[in-house]
Design an enzyme around this catalytic site. Sequence first.
Site, PDB file in Angstrom:
ATOM      1  N   ASP A  65      -2.859  -3.028  -2.982  1.00 44.24           N
ATOM      2  CA  ASP A  65      -1.821  -2.621  -3.525  1.00 44.24           C
ATOM      3  C   ASP A  65      -0.676  -2.979  -2.810  1.00 44.24           C
ATOM      4  O   ASP A  65      -0.687  -3.254  -1.284  1.00 44.24           O
ATOM      5  CB  ASP A  65      -1.665  -1.329  -4.004  1.00 44.24           C
ATOM      6  CG  ASP A  65      -2.809  -0.935  -5.055  1.00 44.24           C
ATOM      7  OD1 ASP A  65      -3.203  -1.672  -5.677  1.00 44.24           O
ATOM      8  OD2 ASP A  65      -3.189   0.290  -4.895  1.00 44.24           O
ATOM      9  N   TYR A 123     -13.245   0.879   3.725  1.00 39.27           N
ATOM     10  CA  TYR A 123     -11.559   1.160   3.746  1.00 39.27           C
ATOM     11  C   TYR A 123     -11.603   2.094   4.863  1.00 39.27           C
ATOM     12  O   TYR A 123     -12.245   3.148   4.791  1.00 39.27           O
ATOM     13  CB  TYR A 123     -11.111   1.522   2.289  1.00 39.27           C
ATOM     14  CG  TYR A 123     -10.806   0.416   1.497  1.00 39.27           C
ATOM     15  CD1 TYR A 123      -9.481   0.043   1.344  1.00 39.27           C
ATOM     16  CD2 TYR A 123     -11.803   0.128   0.630  1.00 39.27           C
ATOM     17  CE1 TYR A 123      -9.255  -0.972   0.807  1.00 39.27           C
ATOM     18  CE2 TYR A 123     -11.294  -0.909  -0.363  1.00 39.27           C
ATOM     19  CZ  TYR A 123     -10.278  -1.437  -0.407  1.00 39.27           C
ATOM     20  OH  TYR A 123      -9.751  -2.426  -1.287  1.00 39.27           O
TER      21      TYR A 123
END
Length: 257
Positions: A65, A123
């Site tokens: 994003d 992540y």
Amino acid sequence: MPTGTGESLRPSSVTYKSIVAYDGTAFEGFQRQTAGTRTVQSELETALAAVGWQSRSILAAGRTDRGVHAAGQVISYQHVWAHTPEELTRAINANLPMDIAIRETAIAPEGFHPRFSAKSRHYRYSLFVDRVRQPLAERFAMRLKQIPDEKLIQNAAERLIGKRDLRVFGPAPHPEGTTVRQIQTAKWTVAGERLCFDIEADAFLQHMVRRIMSVLVEIGQGRLSIDEFDRMLNTPGERWQGALAPPQGLCLMAVRY
């Protein structure tokens, strides 16, 4: 010895795999968008075109994003290149801006796809505690005003491990897709007032890590109980209604194949 026009000496198209790192602050996400919108993909494709790449689009392991960073994004692309993968890395980097870089390049195995060949993605979400703004730190981390309860956030993180329907943390990337995910690792590292949350799974839902982080902070600061968290995990039709954790704390660390 080759004779004729020398056609046999021309290099053929090869599929390359590159590991990419970027500071996502000034990008509108990874995926190419409308003309004039700065994205990681558009910068990479512009740099590749400068070294003779002629295909239409690169492939990527995922689409981060706006504002999200990467240390180990993976891309692939077909290219006719007469030199070594190391020289290709240097040539592409010479045409990239300072907030993005190819870390390494190799010839991809046959049938490789950076998204569909991936077994898992790792992540990391970074946080720090301070009552006063730290402009440099806040470029890559979420600031908290009080330190969360370490035992509570570790307990909650451990409950994420396993395979289950996780639609509580977001929709599938595609309307027909499943929201079942297998989380292999979910753990905190706490060093004083610096905290990191590492999570690895076979795949992720839209904004999944940022929703999980928001929930874990609520738990660590006493605004959500472990029992309520258990109920959320075991009620797939429910959706977390809280705010997303900010994007700048999130970094795609690695993709495993």
